[in-house]
Design a protein around this motif. Sequence first.
Motif, PDB file in Angstrom:
ATOM      1  N   LYS A   5       0.834  -1.206   0.000  1.00  0.00           N
ATOM      2  CA  LYS A   5       0.000   0.000   0.000  1.00  0.00           C
ATOM      3  C   LYS A   5       0.868   1.256   0.000  1.00  0.00           C
ATOM      4  O   LYS A   5       0.586   2.227  -0.723  1.00  0.00           O
ATOM      5  N   GLU A  29       0.849   4.073  -3.036  1.00  0.00           N
ATOM      6  CA  GLU A  29       0.543   5.471  -2.748  1.00  0.00           C
ATOM      7  C   GLU A  29       1.706   6.385  -3.129  1.00  0.00           C
ATOM      8  O   GLU A  29       1.495   7.494  -3.644  1.00  0.00           O
ATOM      9  N   GLU A  77       1.705   6.778  -6.973  1.00  0.00           N
ATOM     10  CA  GLU A  77       0.632   7.650  -7.447  1.00  0.00           C
ATOM     11  C   GLU A  77       1.002   9.120  -7.260  1.00  0.00           C
ATOM     12  O   GLU A  77       0.683   9.970  -8.095  1.00  0.00           O
TER      13      GLU A  77
END
Length: 263
Positions: free
Chosen positions: A141, A145, A148
Amino acid sequence: MKMKISDKGWKMISRLFQISLAIIGLAIVIFNDTFGKIEGGVEFIVLYFLILFITIAHWIFRQVKSIIRLKNEKERTELLHLKSQVNPHFFFNTLNNLYGLMDIDSQARTMVLKLSDMMRYSIYEGQKDWVTLKQELDYLKNYIELQEIRYHKKSDVQFKSEIENPNAKIMPLLFIILVENAFKHGLENLEKGAFIHIDLTEENNEVNFIIENNFEQRQSPDEEGIGLKNLKRRLELAYPKKHALAFDVETHNYKVQLSIKLK
């Protein structure tokens, strides 16, 4: 790491015992001709060859144990070496982005915090034999993140997870290679319409990881680089006959499925 004897190892043990029994049998015939007629000769022959058989069996066991121990140590060393090669360039690339963001973008603090967590996990947890699925999930995760934030482009990145036992043990840093490839060959090169869909599930002590992304036609995501070779070798060593890795390449879509039966 537990000692494991391969089919080849069992054949070697069987052959050594056959040779030993053949030698003992031949020696019994010779000794019987020599001592068989002497009073107490039969008992002497039986006792002598019982001791001989136990000695040979003990020697064979020690030799096989030594061979297996060396083989396991070699595999463990190879695993540690492979894990140490898991794309450290990602950290350097992200740090370079941080230099450009620190004074002009408030997201810099978020990136620093997430990168710090990832580096800690890679350095400390990544060198362990096993971690929990929850730890691996949190690591993925953080990576997604960060990516992105890094790319600053509109994309469809989805990460779904459904885990029955978050404390189930798994070898660390297995999925990151596949996720990195999806960003590298997909989102990084596409101007628009990029997507990465990830689905991670665990049920009945079995993990299923599916990742799908699109790519430009001129890209060659099916070419096996060092990352995939690394992953395949680690799976062979850690989960022999307990994993399945499949690739599906279409015109603009690339899909990977990895299933692992946990120990």
